[in-house]
Write an enzyme that holds these catalytic residues in place. Sequence first.
Site, mmCIF file in Angstrom:
data_model
loop_
_atom_site.group_PDB
_atom_site.id
_atom_site.type_symbol
_atom_site.label_atom_id
_atom_site.label_comp_id
_atom_site.label_asym_id
_atom_site.label_seq_id
_atom_site.Cartn_x
_atom_site.Cartn_y
_atom_site.Cartn_z
ATOM 1 N N LYS A 278 -11.565 3.186 10.309
ATOM 2 C CA LYS A 278 -10.494 3.455 9.346
ATOM 3 C C LYS A 278 -10.708 2.646 8.068
ATOM 4 O O LYS A 278 -10.840 1.424 8.100
ATOM 5 C CB LYS A 278 -9.151 3.078 9.974
ATOM 6 C CG LYS A 278 -7.963 3.034 8.989
ATOM 7 C CD LYS A 278 -6.648 2.649 9.661
ATOM 8 C CE LYS A 278 -5.509 2.458 8.669
ATOM 9 N NZ LYS A 278 -4.233 2.066 9.316
ATOM 10 N N ASP A 283 -2.698 0.057 1.988
ATOM 11 C CA ASP A 283 -1.695 0.848 2.701
ATOM 12 C C ASP A 283 -0.286 0.428 2.283
ATOM 13 O O ASP A 283 0.257 -0.555 2.782
ATOM 14 C CB ASP A 283 -1.878 0.663 4.217
ATOM 15 C CG ASP A 283 -0.872 1.490 5.025
ATOM 16 O OD1 ASP A 283 -0.212 2.363 4.426
ATOM 17 O OD2 ASP A 283 -0.767 1.254 6.246
ATOM 18 N N LYS A 290 6.440 0.843 3.030
ATOM 19 C CA LYS A 290 6.615 -0.365 3.831
ATOM 20 C C LYS A 290 7.614 -1.297 3.153
ATOM 21 O O LYS A 290 7.773 -1.255 1.938
ATOM 22 C CB LYS A 290 5.277 -1.109 3.941
ATOM 23 C CG LYS A 290 4.269 -0.451 4.846
ATOM 24 C CD LYS A 290 3.003 -1.299 4.910
ATOM 25 C CE LYS A 290 1.965 -0.662 5.823
ATOM 26 N NZ LYS A 290 2.415 -0.547 7.212
ATOM 27 N N ASP A 301 -6.646 -3.128 5.132
ATOM 28 C CA ASP A 301 -6.473 -2.000 6.059
ATOM 29 C C ASP A 301 -7.737 -1.138 6.158
ATOM 30 O O ASP A 301 -7.719 -0.086 6.773
ATOM 31 C CB ASP A 301 -5.266 -1.163 5.621
ATOM 32 C CG ASP A 301 -4.589 -0.446 6.790
ATOM 33 O OD1 ASP A 301 -4.793 -0.867 7.936
ATOM 34 O OD2 ASP A 301 -3.876 0.541 6.537
ATOM 35 N N ASP A 360 3.417 6.456 6.888
ATOM 36 C CA ASP A 360 2.823 5.143 7.142
ATOM 37 C C ASP A 360 1.931 5.160 8.385
ATOM 38 O O ASP A 360 1.202 4.215 8.636
ATOM 39 C CB ASP A 360 3.945 4.095 7.293
ATOM 40 C CG ASP A 360 3.429 2.675 7.162
ATOM 41 O OD1 ASP A 360 2.260 2.511 6.731
ATOM 42 O OD2 ASP A 360 4.184 1.734 7.492
ATOM 43 N N GLU A 362 -0.820 6.599 8.809
ATOM 44 C CA GLU A 362 -1.862 7.348 8.098
ATOM 45 C C GLU A 362 -3.243 7.175 8.701
ATOM 46 O O GLU A 362 -4.089 8.056 8.553
ATOM 47 C CB GLU A 362 -1.876 6.915 6.615
ATOM 48 C CG GLU A 362 -2.652 5.639 6.286
ATOM 49 C CD GLU A 362 -2.085 4.371 6.927
ATOM 50 O OE1 GLU A 362 -0.909 4.376 7.336
ATOM 51 O OE2 GLU A 362 -2.826 3.384 7.034
ATOM 52 N N ARG A 364 -4.363 7.197 11.791
ATOM 53 C CA ARG A 364 -4.690 8.204 12.814
ATOM 54 C C ARG A 364 -4.993 9.554 12.181
ATOM 55 O O ARG A 364 -5.714 10.357 12.736
ATOM 56 C CB ARG A 364 -3.529 8.289 13.812
ATOM 57 C CG ARG A 364 -2.222 8.634 13.170
ATOM 58 C CD ARG A 364 -1.016 8.247 14.031
ATOM 59 N NE ARG A 364 -0.744 6.810 14.017
ATOM 60 C CZ ARG A 364 0.204 6.221 14.725
ATOM 61 N NH1 ARG A 364 0.975 6.941 15.521
ATOM 62 N NH2 ARG A 364 0.376 4.915 14.658
HETATM 63 N N1 BES Z 1 -2.040 -0.385 8.715
HETATM 64 C C1 BES Z 1 -0.872 -0.298 9.493
HETATM 65 C C2 BES Z 1 -0.921 -1.128 10.761
HETATM 66 C C3 BES Z 1 -0.980 -2.619 10.602
HETATM 67 C C4 BES Z 1 0.189 -3.362 10.700
HETATM 68 C C5 BES Z 1 -2.175 -3.289 10.422
HETATM 69 C C6 BES Z 1 0.139 -4.730 10.589
HETATM 70 C C7 BES Z 1 -2.227 -4.662 10.307
HETATM 71 C C8 BES Z 1 -1.062 -5.376 10.398
HETATM 72 C C9 BES Z 1 -0.633 1.169 9.908
HETATM 73 O O1 BES Z 1 -1.062 2.111 9.009
HETATM 74 C C10 BES Z 1 0.835 1.358 10.089
HETATM 75 O O2 BES Z 1 1.522 1.292 9.123
HETATM 76 N N2 BES Z 1 1.272 1.583 11.323
HETATM 77 C C11 BES Z 1 2.636 1.789 11.633
HETATM 78 C C12 BES Z 1 2.745 3.038 12.470
HETATM 79 C C13 BES Z 1 4.153 3.509 12.646
HETATM 80 C C14 BES Z 1 4.700 4.062 11.351
HETATM 81 C C15 BES Z 1 4.161 4.587 13.727
HETATM 82 C C16 BES Z 1 3.150 0.578 12.416
HETATM 83 O O3 BES Z 1 2.440 0.093 13.285
HETATM 84 O O4 BES Z 1 4.237 0.126 12.106
HETATM 85 ZN ZN ZN Z 2 -2.612 1.559 7.747
HETATM 86 MN MN MN Z 3 0.390 2.587 7.548
#
Ligand code: BES
Ligand code: ZN
Ligand code: MN
Length: 511
Positions: A278, A283, A290, A301, A360, A362, A364
């Site tokens: 990825k 992000d 966020k 990210d 968010d 994104e 996947r």
């Molecule tokens: N890049 C983030 C995940 C992340 C969070 C990486 C903290 C490093 C530190 C990812 O894109 C994300 O935002 N995931 C969300 C998914 C949710 C919206 C289902 C999450 O984990 O909150």
């Molecule tokens: Zn992300």
């Molecule tokens: Mn995200």
Amino acid sequence: MISRHLFKTALIAALTTPVAFAAPDFEFSDRDLTTSGDVILFVGPDGTLSPQAAQVDAATDGRLSAALESEAFEGLFGLPLSLRAMAPFSTVTVIGTGDEPLSARQITDLGGYAAIVNDQDAVAVLADGLLTEVEGVGAYLAKGYALSSYTFTKYKTFDEENPAPIDYTVSVYSSDPAAESKFDSDLAYLVEGVTLARDLGTEPGNTLWPAEFVDRVRSAYRGVDNVRIRVLDADDIRRRGMGALMGVGQGSIHDPRLMVVEYTGGDRGDAPIALVGKGITFDTGGISLKQNNGMWLMKSDLSGAAAVAGTVLAAAKRGEDVNVVGVMPIAENMPSQDAIRPGDVLTTMSGKTIEIMSTDAEGRLLLADAVYYAQQEYEPKMLVNIATLTGSAARAMGDDYGAVITRDIELSLDMMEIGKVAGEDVWPLPLHPSHFEQIASLIADIKNTGGQPGASIGAAVVGTFVDETLPWVHLDIAGVDWRETETPTSPIGHAGWGVRFMDQLLRSDQD
Ligand code: BES
Ligand code: ZN
Ligand code: MN
């Protein structure tokens, strides 16, 4: 008028400011130790001195052994004791080894501890006499030393009061002839791969966007044999029907890319291992914005893609006997009038549709297209994807373990073994049919989040696009890619996590 002095200072700063981190020079020597400067040596709980350490003791008229005695040095693994008044040396630092035979990982850690005690100064490290079966001990010490001493100074201004770090030499004293070549023709490249990943992961969002990521990686590969690089730009991505990757990237003024690095070190025609990472250069969450607390960290990210770039680089530079393809979907996730919305439906390259519940989630999405592309184009024998995918994995694992998810626990257990050897540990999380049920969508084939959102749901989305008969490893590194505390081989900051893990996976493929 600018004073001459100021001008001169600025000039010196410009000339000495390092553009990128360069590991210290390692010089391998089997000669007798020169008796001056700083020296680092290793001693176990029984206090036995190796022949090299005995030379130091003799040169200091027995003050080394006397100090070990009077300080009641216990020889605990990694524990240092720095001794001054050790003429003709300026400092003698003794690091404990524990009393068990040492693995390559532990020797690497000892090298890291050596770097932590040494203050960026020329130093002699005595490699002989460690209790171990490992060949080329000095090479692993150098690897650990180099990994530990990583710094990112590109955006710092140096002057006379805050001088730039200087280049210095670490002399590894070793009678093992394997050490020098093991380092120079192998482990030094692994360090280079980790350094590339750390540099990319540390770089801010305003200096690293998809096209820039591609340029950086391309220049790291310049002149490396048996490598082919392909880059798909936005038009190509659209033409290939990668609606998920395109969807994630379309809100940004910086177009997405799909970067592919093929390395053919094995027999032509042998199915490769596919590594898919990825690469979100920043992000924000997109329209599902966020909260701002800690958002700065989303500059890293792209850690998954960075780790893939570093892993393939190390394998190619050392000429590993393996075929591997690194696939890196790169995009910036921004909110804008062009951005995708919650509720939108995207059509992936596979033809399957995804309803966006959160913009968010994104990672996947672009992985869905990238893993499908990897299978279509390369028919790999194994597929590993690596991503900073979920906060849920970060909360479950902390920064001790990467999360590994597979369809088959045996494969996860194999991955735990690989992590143990590599020095980057993983721990399994489940993937249950219910995780696939939870991403059923009312109007599309699947949705991108659902049920109890978490690491397993993220894996189920990606897994929907991976052939069930293909050995598939999903690595969620959201917790381990950035460190708030140091380990012997990772300073605070970006760890470049995954290069060592995937490097070991490629090596194990040969055994
Ligand atoms: N890049 C983030 C995940 C992340 C969070 C990486 C903290 C490093 C530190 C990812 O894109 C994300 O935002 N995931 C969300 C998914 C949710 C919206 C289902 C999450 O984990 O909150
Ligand atoms: Zn992300
Ligand atoms: Mn995200």
